[in-house]
Write an enzyme that holds these catalytic residues in place. Structure first.
Site, PDB file in Angstrom:
ATOM      1  CG  ASP A 120       9.426  55.963  57.399  1.00 41.62           C
ATOM      2  OD1 ASP A 120       9.615  54.947  58.102  1.00 41.62           O
ATOM      3  OD2 ASP A 120       8.555  56.028  56.511  1.00 41.62           O
ATOM      4  CD  GLU A 159      45.705  43.077  54.601  1.00 40.32           C
ATOM      5  OE1 GLU A 159      46.826  43.489  54.310  1.00 40.32           O
ATOM      6  OE2 GLU A 159      45.444  41.862  54.712  1.00 40.32           O
ATOM      7  CD  GLU A 199      42.490  40.814  48.286  1.00 38.40           C
ATOM      8  OE1 GLU A 199      43.678  40.564  48.483  1.00 38.40           O
ATOM      9  OE2 GLU A 199      41.641  39.920  48.112  1.00 38.40           O
ATOM     10  CD  GLU A 231      45.979  41.280  46.308  1.00 35.35           C
ATOM     11  OE1 GLU A 231      46.320  40.239  45.701  1.00 35.35           O
ATOM     12  OE2 GLU A 231      46.378  41.539  47.464  1.00 35.35           O
ATOM     13  CD  GLU A 236      45.030  44.452  49.901  1.00 39.88           C
ATOM     14  OE1 GLU A 236      44.939  43.313  49.408  1.00 39.88           O
ATOM     15  OE2 GLU A 236      45.634  44.690  50.961  1.00 39.88           O
ATOM     16  CG  HIS A 269      43.207  39.081  54.355  1.00 49.34           C
ATOM     17  ND1 HIS A 269      44.401  38.960  53.697  1.00 49.34           N
ATOM     18  CD2 HIS A 269      42.347  38.246  53.718  1.00 49.34           C
ATOM     19  CE1 HIS A 269      44.281  38.095  52.704  1.00 49.34           C
ATOM     20  NE2 HIS A 269      43.041  37.640  52.700  1.00 49.34           N
ATOM     21  NE  ARG A 285      50.254  36.347  52.353  1.00 52.42           N
ATOM     22  CZ  ARG A 285      51.403  36.740  52.898  1.00 52.42           C
ATOM     23  NH1 ARG A 285      52.355  35.858  53.162  1.00 52.42           N
ATOM     24  NH2 ARG A 285      51.620  38.005  53.191  1.00 52.42           N
ATOM     25  CD  GLU A 316      46.407  38.671  57.093  1.00 54.71           C
ATOM     26  OE1 GLU A 316      47.192  37.705  57.136  1.00 54.71           O
ATOM     27  OE2 GLU A 316      46.344  39.439  56.124  1.00 54.71           O
ATOM     28  NE  ARG A 326      45.339  34.533  54.530  1.00 53.36           N
ATOM     29  CZ  ARG A 326      45.978  35.351  53.704  1.00 53.36           C
ATOM     30  NH1 ARG A 326      46.617  36.401  54.174  1.00 53.36           N
ATOM     31  NH2 ARG A 326      45.979  35.119  52.407  1.00 53.36           N
TER      32      ARG A 326
HETATM   33  N1  GLN Z   1      42.591  37.446  47.355  1.00 51.74           N
HETATM   34  C1  GLN Z   1      43.000  36.616  48.477  1.00 51.74           C
HETATM   35  C2  GLN Z   1      41.766  36.293  49.340  1.00 51.74           C
HETATM   36  O1  GLN Z   1      40.767  35.967  48.791  1.00 51.74           O
HETATM   37  C3  GLN Z   1      44.107  37.251  49.273  1.00 51.74           C
HETATM   38  C4  GLN Z   1      45.351  37.530  48.492  1.00 51.74           C
HETATM   39  C5  GLN Z   1      46.354  38.322  49.260  1.00 51.74           C
HETATM   40  O2  GLN Z   1      46.091  39.381  49.748  1.00 51.74           O
HETATM   41  N2  GLN Z   1      47.530  37.824  49.409  1.00 51.74           N
HETATM   42  O3  GLN Z   1      41.770  36.336  50.545  1.00 51.74           O
HETATM   43 MG    MG Z   2      45.397  41.367  49.383  1.00 49.41          MG
HETATM   44 MG    MG Z   3      46.484  40.161  54.228  1.00 43.80          MG
END
Ligand code: GLN
Ligand code: MG
Ligand code: MG
Length: 469
Positions: A52, A131, A133, A214, A221, A270, A340, A358, A360
């Protein structure tokens, strides 16, 4: 290839008692129903299991609620968390009348997205490497909160070093804010717990290559290996389940909430992405950072549709507390091989095989099936329409002067904005019938309920700011 008879043999040989039938709802929560092995036979695998669907948020109305769960035999795995021997299996949700995938089933959407890219000739294999976290906190049950949310709302009132590292007495060995990346124990006090998460996942058929603390205090992670898109969405569901379960077994609680602690790094997911064709990486070439033109167009599509994508990749009101400058989370829609702070990063690697993007901005409150599919559809829209992303931005984007900042687009600033962006920009998702308009509308309605609940609730910070005026 794993067939129904392989599974039936496995049940017999290992004296399995139960088969746990699993699927994922639109919000991304894995759901289950448990079958006694006495009723598990060839017919069950051929016909599926009726259930259901009317009580699943965002799914069918009460008057048309029967649906079929169709086990995907390739996904069978043991679930070691139960006292009695149990196999688990991921399912697609089908319409019982037509036998077609149910329009609002996220896993079916992901399979349709892969098939669409295959049929388009752009590639035959989509690789995805998420990835995710997470934070692990001591399982302190706080006193009842006035809004009945079940949670303490004001993280600033938590001990300044919340989490697995929190101890009373000598507090010398513990990560400070942004200090978790990554001193050896005893500063890192969660080694055994993370190792156990990896061991359990391996038992369940999920390859995790490494684990680490992390950047934030109490943040962790595990490095899931890349795999094809729907399979890795399945594995992300197992990953989250194992993290929650093992933390729980250690008397802790894990959360994938994007920003649980004010002033420290948030939690991202990411997502590394690439498309292969005939055994060759289509993202490798002679353009910027060793990418192909097709990969640049893919990035162009991601950037063009990012604000709408955020509705799937950052689907919580809390997501937007992470997407702010200064915490390794992106704000600006730019790409770069060097920094980054860009939404799309090209990881370093000389081998053509390793060429990937990647993305992010996603976080792990996302439904992985929908988030991966939506990004793929945006990237493929970029390839089809040759959407060039412009020049790479190799500066630290957090430090740009205002005159340079003003022309760079940003991610959505709130879930409300992301849902409005999705409402205005979803044709790239419905191409080839991958997402359905009705599915997107139902998703927006479901998520708007969260926006409204959040916006209508007085926040403890508002008491702090306004109470005594
Ligand atoms: N915590 C970070 C984010 O919010 C990433 C940090 C890392 O993996 N270098 O994306
Ligand atoms: Mg990370
Ligand atoms: Mg990464």
């Amino acid at each position: 290839m794993t067939t129904a008879s392989d599974i039936l043999k496995q049940i017999k040989d290992n004296d399995v008692k139960f088969v746990d039938i699993r699927f994922t709802d639109p919000r991304g929560k894995m759901q289950h129903v448990t079958m006694d092995v006495a009723v598990v036979d060839e017919d069950m695998f051929a016909d599926g299991i009726m259930f259901d669907g009317s009580s699943i948020a965002g799914w069918k109305a009460i008057n048309e609620s029967d649906m079929v769960l169709m086990p995907d035999t390739e996904t069978v795995h043991t679930d070691p968390f139960f006292a009695q021997s149990t196999l688990a299996i991921m399912c697609d949700v089908l319409d019982p009348i037509t036998g077609e995938p149910y329009d609002r089933d996220p896993r079916s959407t992901s399979k349709k997205a892969e098939a669409y890219v295959n049929a388009s000739g752009i590639g035959d294999t989509i690789y995805v490497g998420p990835e995710a976290e997470f934070f692990v906190f001591d399982d302190v049950r706080f006193s009842v909160d006035p809004y009945d949310t079940g949670f303490k709302l004001d993280s600033s009132e938590l001990p300044s070093n919340t989490g697995s590292e929190y101890e009373v007495g000598n507090l010398g060995h513990r990560p400070r804010t942004k200090g978790g990346y990554f001193p050896v124990p005893p500063v890192d006090s969660a080694q055994d717990m993370r190792s156990e998460m990896l061991t359990v996942m391996a038992e369940m058929g999920v390859t995790v290559e490494k684990h680490h603390h992390e950047v934030a205090a109490a943040q962790h992670e595990l490095g899931l290996m890349f795999d094809t898109m729907t399979r890795n969405a399945d594995k992300m569901q197992i990953y989250k389940y194992v993290v929650h379960q093992v933390a729980n077994a250690y008397g802790k609680t894990a959360t994938f909430m994007p920003k649980p602690v004010y002033g420290d790094n948030g939690t991202g997911m990411h997502v590394h992405q690439s498309i292969w064709k005939d055994g060759k990486p289509t993202f490798a070439g002679d353009e910027y950072a060793g990418l192909s033109e097709s990969c640049l167009y893919y990035i162009g599509g991601i950037i063009k549709h990012a604000k709408a994508l955020n509705a799937f990749t950052n689907p919580s009101t809390n997501s937007y507390k992470r997407l702010i400058p200064g915490f390794e989370a992106p704000v600006l829609l730019a790409y770069s091989a060097r920094n980054r702070s860009a939404s799309c990063r090209i990881p370093f690697g000389n081998s053509p095989k390793s060429k990937r993007v990647e993305v992010r901005f996603p976080d792990p409150t996302a439904n992985p099936y929908l988030a991966f599919s939506a990004m793929l559809m945006a990237g493929v829209d970029g390839i089809k329409n040759k959407i060039h992303p412009g020049d790479a931005m190799d500066k630290d984007l957090y430090d740009l002067p205002p005159e340079e900042l003003k022309d760079i687009p940003t991610v959505s600033a709130s879930l409300r904005e992301a849902l409005a962006a999705l409402e205005a920009d979803y044709e790239f998702l419905t191409a080839g019938g991958v997402f359905l308009q009705d599915q997107i509308e139902a998703y927006i309605d479901l998520k708007m309920e969260e926006v409204i609940r959040f916006e209508h609730t007085p926040h403890p910070v508002e008491f702090d700011m306004y109470y005594s005026y």
